[in-house]
Design an enzyme around this catalytic site. Sequence first.
Site, PDB file in Angstrom:
ATOM      1  N   GLU A  31       0.820  -1.217   0.000  1.00  0.00           N
ATOM      2  CA  GLU A  31       0.000   0.000   0.000  1.00  0.00           C
ATOM      3  C   GLU A  31       0.856   1.270   0.000  1.00  0.00           C
ATOM      4  O   GLU A  31       0.373   2.334   0.355  1.00  0.00           O
ATOM      5  CB  GLU A  31      -0.962   0.016   1.199  1.00  0.00           C
ATOM      6  CG  GLU A  31      -1.670  -1.285   1.495  1.00  0.00           C
ATOM      7  CD  GLU A  31      -2.596  -1.756   0.380  1.00  0.00           C
ATOM      8  OE1 GLU A  31      -2.725  -1.050  -0.632  1.00  0.00           O
ATOM      9  OE2 GLU A  31      -3.175  -2.845   0.525  1.00  0.00           O
ATOM     10  N   ASP A  84      -1.800  -0.145  -9.833  1.00  0.00           N
ATOM     11  CA  ASP A  84      -2.077  -1.571  -9.687  1.00  0.00           C
ATOM     12  C   ASP A  84      -2.073  -2.212 -11.056  1.00  0.00           C
ATOM     13  O   ASP A  84      -2.737  -1.725 -11.985  1.00  0.00           O
ATOM     14  CB  ASP A  84      -3.444  -1.787  -9.030  1.00  0.00           C
ATOM     15  CG  ASP A  84      -3.377  -1.735  -7.519  1.00  0.00           C
ATOM     16  OD1 ASP A  84      -2.306  -2.030  -6.966  1.00  0.00           O
ATOM     17  OD2 ASP A  84      -4.393  -1.398  -6.891  1.00  0.00           O
TER      18      ASP A  84
END
Length: 529
Positions: A189, A353
Site C-alpha cells: 500500500e 495496480d
Amino acid sequence: MALGYVALVLHAHLPFVRHPESDYVLEEEWLYEAITETYVPLLQVFEGLKRDGIDFKMTMSMTPPLVSMLRDPLLQERYDEHLAKLEELTEKEIEHNEHNGHIRYLAEYYATEFQKIRQTWESYDRDLVTAFKQFLDSNNLEIITCGATHGYMPLMKMYPQAVWAQIKVACEHYEENFGRPPKGIWLPECAYYEGVERMLADAGLRYFLTDGHGLLYGRPRPRFGSYAPIFTETGVAVFGRDHESSQQVWSSMVGYPGDPVYREFYKDLGWEAEYEYIKPYIMPNGQRKNIGIKYHKITARDGGLSEKALYDPYWAREKAAEHAGNFMYNREEQVEHLAAMMQRPPIVVSPYDAELFGHWWYEGPWFIDYLFRKSWYDQNRFEMTHLADYLRRHPTQQVCRPSQSSWGYKGFHEYWLNETNTWIYPHLHKAAERMIELSRREPADELEWRALNQAARELLLAQSSDWAFIMRTGTMVPYAVRRTRSHLLRLNKLYEDIKSEKIDSGWLEKVEKIDNIFPNINYRVYRPL
C-alpha cells in the site's frame, strides 16, 4: 538527448487464495481473471515490443503470494479448466447468436482472444513466472518484491520482528524464484513509517516507492519534490508517486478508463444471459457471477446499465492509441517544464495496480503497448526507464527523511484501521507476540520444526492487508473475516500444541497442504533483532 525520464511501475498482487479442501471457491477466480485479463495480455505486449525491436523499460512488482499461486500446480490445473469453460462458452455464443450480427462478431472476437491466451499460457508450460523472468533477464523489466503477504507495516511497527519477517521472507522467496536478490521493494500500500528503511537496507534492498507526499513532507523538504528520488540516511533510495500522471489513468471520472468507447466492466454475460442457458458456467450453487464476456461499452459515464450500447474493440483500440498519444504528449510537456525549473533531468514516476490494466480497464494493455511504441518512435524529450536503471545512471541524490504516508484514502492509514476492521489488530498483535516467543525455541524433533514453521506461515497469512481492505470496501467481507480468523485460530492451536508438546500430526499435515506458501520458511526469522 532526452530532457528527463518517465517510469511506469505496475504493482502485480493478489492475496493468497488457494483451497485444495474444496472443489470450488469463488475467490480463487480472482487469480484466473487476472491471468486472462492482465498477466497474459501484458506478456503478449512485452513479446510484441521485443519482436519489433523496441527496447522498453518498465518496473513491476510481483508479490510472493502472486508468484506462489502462479507456480502452484493445483491452481494451474484449475485455471486450465476455467479457460476451457470460457472457450466452450464463446463457441456456444457464436452458434447462439447466428442471426445477431454484432453479438456474433464480439463472440468471435472473444473466441480468438481466448485462443491466443491459451497459446501463450501453454507456450510457457503454464509457468508465467518464468515468462516474466525472461524480460527481467533482458533488463527490459525490473521485477521488484513486496511484503511477504502484503502486510501493512506501519500497523505492526510495535513488533519489529514482524516487519522484519515480512521483508526477509519476501526477499528469500524472490531469490528462490528469480535466481537473484531483489533490488527494490513495493512497500504494501506504499505505506511507509520512519525506521523501516533500516530493515530494508539490512535485507539488501536498494530502493522503495512511496506516495508523493511521503517525499513532499520529508525533512528537509526535498529540493526537487517528487521529481527526483531521495536517499535515506541508510542509503536506500525513495521514489515518490507523481499525482498528475496517476490521475490521468487511475480516475474513472476524469481519467482515460471512463471513456464512453471503452468496455463496460459491470455488464457481464453471467448476469445478462437466460438462466438455464448460462447455468453450466456460473457457480455450482446456481448463483450468477461475472463470466468475463462483456458485450457493451460504457456509453455514458452517468448512464444506467440498461442504457449501454454494444462494444466495438476496433474503436476501443483506436481510442487507446489516442489516449497513449495524449499521455505521451502530457509527459513531454511536463518533463520539459520540470527540466527547465530543476536544471537537471526529472523523473516522473507513474505507479498503478497492474490489475487496472486489462481487468478493470480492458484496453489498458493496448494503452501500454501504444505508449511504449509512440514514446520510442515519436518523441525525444523523455526516456522510458525502470527504477534500477535510473539509479545506476544517477547515483547521487539528496539525503532526507521521508514522511509517514500511504497511497490510500487521505494518504495515511485509516483505510486499514477503522470501525470496520479495527477488531483484527489486538488479535494480530497477540499472534505476533506468540510467534516471537515461539521463535526462541529449539525444536525437539522434525514434527515440532514443521509446526513452528507452519505457525510462521499462519501469522504471515493473517497479516495480509487485503483482508482489512476488503472489510473496509464492503465487498466479500465474510470471506475476509473467515480468512483472518482461520489463520489466527490455526496459529493459536499450533502455539498451544507446541507449548504442551502434544502436536497433532494429522491436523498439521492437513494445514500444511492448505497453507503451503513459503515451503522453505524458517520460523527463526521472528527472533528478536
